[in-house]
Each structure stands twice: as C-alpha cells, then as structure tokens.
Design a protein around this motif. Structure first.
Motif, short mmCIF file in Angstrom:
data_model
loop_
_atom_site.label_atom_id
_atom_site.label_comp_id
_atom_site.label_asym_id
_atom_site.label_seq_id
_atom_site.Cartn_x
_atom_site.Cartn_y
_atom_site.Cartn_z
N GLY A 123 -37.45 40.50 17.89
CA GLY A 123 -36.63 41.81 17.24
C GLY A 123 -37.59 43.04 17.54
O GLY A 123 -38.42 42.99 18.03
N CYS A 129 -37.47 47.46 16.76
CA CYS A 129 -37.08 48.65 15.97
C CYS A 129 -37.61 49.88 16.92
O CYS A 129 -38.62 50.15 17.16
CB CYS A 129 -37.70 48.73 14.53
SG CYS A 129 -37.28 50.36 13.79
N GLU A 136 -23.54 58.47 16.18
CA GLU A 136 -23.00 57.52 16.80
C GLU A 136 -22.80 57.61 18.41
O GLU A 136 -23.00 56.91 19.36
CB GLU A 136 -21.72 56.85 16.30
CG GLU A 136 -21.63 56.19 14.87
CD GLU A 136 -22.55 55.06 14.62
OE1 GLU A 136 -22.54 54.09 15.97
OE2 GLU A 136 -23.44 54.85 14.17
N THR A 141 -28.91 53.58 23.66
CA THR A 141 -29.17 52.08 24.01
C THR A 141 -29.65 51.64 25.30
O THR A 141 -29.98 50.75 25.50
CB THR A 141 -27.79 51.31 23.55
OG1 THR A 141 -26.78 52.02 24.60
CG2 THR A 141 -27.28 51.14 22.19
N PRO A 145 -31.99 40.99 18.25
CA PRO A 145 -31.60 42.21 17.44
C PRO A 145 -32.41 43.35 17.67
O PRO A 145 -33.72 43.36 17.69
CB PRO A 145 -31.65 41.63 16.03
CG PRO A 145 -31.80 40.32 16.14
CD PRO A 145 -32.45 39.86 17.27
N ILE A 146 -31.82 44.60 17.90
CA ILE A 146 -32.51 45.83 18.19
C ILE A 146 -31.95 46.88 17.07
O ILE A 146 -30.75 47.08 17.10
CB ILE A 146 -32.20 46.40 19.64
CG1 ILE A 146 -32.78 45.30 20.47
CG2 ILE A 146 -32.93 47.72 19.63
CD1 ILE A 146 -32.63 45.73 21.92
N GLU A 147 -32.84 47.42 16.30
CA GLU A 147 -32.26 48.29 15.37
C GLU A 147 -32.76 49.79 16.03
O GLU A 147 -34.05 49.99 16.31
CB GLU A 147 -32.98 48.51 13.99
CG GLU A 147 -32.60 49.46 13.04
CD GLU A 147 -33.76 49.38 11.65
OE1 GLU A 147 -33.10 49.73 10.68
OE2 GLU A 147 -34.88 48.89 12.10
N TYR A 148 -31.92 50.88 16.17
CA TYR A 148 -31.82 52.16 16.47
C TYR A 148 -31.92 53.04 15.13
O TYR A 148 -30.98 53.10 14.76
CB TYR A 148 -30.96 52.43 17.51
CG TYR A 148 -30.93 51.69 18.69
CD1 TYR A 148 -31.87 51.93 19.72
CD2 TYR A 148 -30.04 50.61 19.15
CE1 TYR A 148 -31.81 50.85 21.07
CE2 TYR A 148 -30.00 49.66 20.03
CZ TYR A 148 -30.83 49.82 21.10
OH TYR A 148 -30.69 49.14 22.21
N VAL A 149 -33.13 53.80 15.22
CA VAL A 149 -33.05 54.94 13.96
C VAL A 149 -33.55 56.12 14.65
O VAL A 149 -34.29 56.39 15.75
CB VAL A 149 -33.56 54.57 12.94
CG1 VAL A 149 -33.27 52.83 12.15
CG2 VAL A 149 -35.37 54.15 13.37
N ARG A 178 -40.80 47.74 10.21
CA ARG A 178 -39.04 47.63 10.10
C ARG A 178 -38.78 46.37 10.89
O ARG A 178 -37.63 45.80 10.57
CB ARG A 178 -38.42 48.89 10.54
CG ARG A 178 -38.59 49.88 9.58
CD ARG A 178 -37.93 51.32 9.99
NE ARG A 178 -36.36 51.05 9.61
CZ ARG A 178 -35.62 51.48 8.81
NH1 ARG A 178 -36.20 52.00 7.70
NH2 ARG A 178 -34.12 51.04 8.69
N ALA A 179 -39.36 46.18 12.15
CA ALA A 179 -38.86 45.24 12.94
C ALA A 179 -39.15 43.92 12.18
O ALA A 179 -38.25 42.68 12.39
CB ALA A 179 -39.61 45.24 14.29
N LYS A 194 -36.59 43.43 9.39
CA LYS A 194 -35.41 43.20 9.65
C LYS A 194 -35.14 41.57 9.98
O LYS A 194 -33.90 41.12 10.01
CB LYS A 194 -35.01 43.83 11.08
CG LYS A 194 -34.48 45.28 10.74
CD LYS A 194 -33.19 45.48 9.84
CE LYS A 194 -32.85 46.74 9.45
NZ LYS A 194 -31.45 46.94 9.23
#
Length: 325
Positions: free
Chosen positions: A68, A70, A79, A86, A97-101, A300-301, A304
């Motif tokens: 994972g 983050c 968006e 990305t 899974p990759i969370e972009y914030v 956070r990673a 998740k």
C-alpha cells in the motif's frame, strides 16, 4: 522472510520525503528528493520515482513487496490534477492500492494521529485543513478562501512595500538585507529589476521569492515594522480561515497546529499563538504536531489496509528520527 511493506510519501514544500515501514510500524528506510509538485518542478515525476527507488533500495525491498502507498502531494486539489499526480508513482511492478491526497491531509494525520483538529500549512504553499469530531474533512480552499501566507507572497509584499516607500528607520537593516539578497546596490536598481519581472521563468522566480521569506520573518523578529506589517497581514487571513473551519466543530475547544517554514518561524509562531487566543467562533488551543507528515502518510497507508494503528505501532514509528518535525 521478505517484509511486506507500505510507503508513505510527503510531497509538501520543495522536497519529497519517502518513508518505508513494515506492517507493524518498524521504519525500514527514509529518503529525500526533489519537489513532487509539477508546479514547482517540471521533472517532479522523476524526483518522486527516484526517491521511492532509493528508499526501497535502502530498505532492501522490491516493488513487489509493497502492499500500500499513501502519497500526500502539494498542488493536488482536484480530479484534473490526477493526470500528473498518478505519474509520480508510475513504477514498474507497483500494483498495490495507492491513495493520493493533498499534502495537508498527511500533515493532519501526523499532527493529530486521527484526532480532530485544524492544521495550518504555511511554507512553500498555504492551505488550512480541518477534520472535525465526525471525521468530516473541510479545507479553506473549499470556500475559495486563500490565506496568502506562502513564503513567496511574504517576499513579494515586502518588496512592493519597499518600492512604494512605506519604510521607516526600523527597516534599514531589513532593506539592506533585501538589496543584498537580490544583488542590487539600491532601491532604484531593485525597482528596475522588478519592472522586468525579476526572473522570466515562473518556477525559478517562485523559488527565489520563496527562499527570501526567511529574510522577512527574521527582520520581523528583529523589530522591522515593515516586515512585521507584511507578516501580520497573512496572519489575519489565516485566522479568517481557522474561524470558518472552526464553526464545523461541535466542541467549544478546538486544537490547532502549524506546519511549514513560515508558520514555524519564531515571529510567525508567536503571532499565531497570540491570534488563536482571540478566535471568534471557538476557543482555540495551539498544539505542537505529534508526528511528521511523512509519518502521517505511513499511518494512513497502514489504516487503508485495515491494519490497526495502536500505541505499539506509533511507538515503533516514533523510534525513527524523521518521525517528528
């Protein structure tokens, strides 16, 4: 046996910070690289990819071991930004899974460890991010509000005030230092440089102005009335943003912290704490960040992946010197 790991990325400011942790919070490596935002460096994707690869090498891990990611990225606001965001983590064989914030989100995660509060980011950029008791996130930019407390804006304002002649005796040393910073001998030469736009390339110009902010905040601390005026103006704008977001909290007492080179400078931090004492919508209390933004990205990673982040996990992360500011 090979570790399964997560990657936390803090892309705030002019650097990318990458931290690799196993699933229990043991930090295996930490690396720094160039800016992650395309607004600051056209080669941002190379900076981030190289920093991730360096961290993986130092951790003795392969990309396939990553479960994972983050990534908190400065300048990620909508968006539409995902087209360049990305690309930052576009590595061969990275399929987790990759969370972009936004970078303020990982800053909040590190500062408050999931508890409610408001983070004021004022450094290379500026944003105010709140998470209330109902875990609802609200940012000042959601209201089209902006506090011009980013480093470069302090520098721009200072130069404009100098050129406009809004100076007095207490500003002499400050003006001397500004002239020296721009390698000019007098205000006329500074005016001529300004009339030409200072530096043609926007990224280079923003960087130059951003690096001058420490001259402004130091002068304010030393008693320059002009520098203090320049610093106090964005502080008022910050408090407007804090009070707007504070109205979304149920509690009468709201904890607030500040992150970034501008807000952490001695003059600005003192004024920030003083300003919080006269908040309108709530009672505010300043709180130093619990952990760094890159640590917040790691947290956070892990979450998740539905991995509990308990006291032992936090204790493991804290053992690394870059876990705190």
């Amino acid at each position: 046996m090979a570790h399964e790991v997560v990657i936390g990325i803090d892309g705030g400011g002019t650097q990318t910070r990458v931290m690799i942790s196993d699933l229990e919070g043991h930090i295996l490596s930490y690396s720094e690289g160039g800016a992650s935002s395309i607004h600051k460096d056209k080669d941002a994707h190379i900076n981030v990819q190289q920093t991730i690869q360096l961290a993986l090498t130092e951790a003795g891990c392969s990309v396939e071991q990553v479960k994972g990611v983050c990534a908190g990225i400065a300048g990620y606001e909508s968006e539409e930004d995902l087209t360049w965001v990305t690309r930052l983590t576009d590595l061969d064989d990275l399929h987790c899974p990759i969370e972009y914030v936004n970078d303020s989100v990982v800053a909040h995660a590190g500062a408050f460890l999931g508890e409610p509060g408001i983070v004021v980011v004022a450094g290379t950029g500026s944003i105010i991010n709140a998470i209330n008791e109902n875990e609802i996130q609200i940012k000042n930019v959601d209201f089209q509000h902006y506090a011009a407390s980013a480093a470069r804006f302090l520098s721009y304002d200072a130069i404009y005030e100098i050129l406009a002649g809004n100076i007095e005796q207490s500003d002499e040393t400050f003006i001397h230092n500004v002239l020296a910073y721009w390698n000019v001998e007098n205000k006329d030469q500074l005016r001529d440089l300004a009339a030409q736009g200072f530096i043609a390339d926007r990224r280079e110009r923003d960087k130059k102005f951003g690096e001058m902010a420490s001259v402004v905040t130091y002068a304010a601390q030393q008693g320059s009335r002009l520098a203090q005026f320049v610093c106090d103006k964005p502080m008022r704008e910050i408090m407007v943003g804090v009070d707007i977001l504070g109205s979304f909290f149920e509690s009468d007492l709201v904890y607030v912290t500040g992150i970034g080179g501008v807000i952490k400078s001695p003059y600005m931090k003192t004024r920030f704490i003083e300003s919080l004492e006269s908040g309108k919508n709530k009672r505010y209390q300043f709180k130093n960040p619990e952990m760094s933004a890159v640590s917040g990205a790691v947290i956070r990673a892990l979450r998740k992946l539905d991995i509990p982040v308990d006291d032992n996990t936090i204790r493991c992360i804290r053992m690394h010197p870059q876990s705190t500011w």
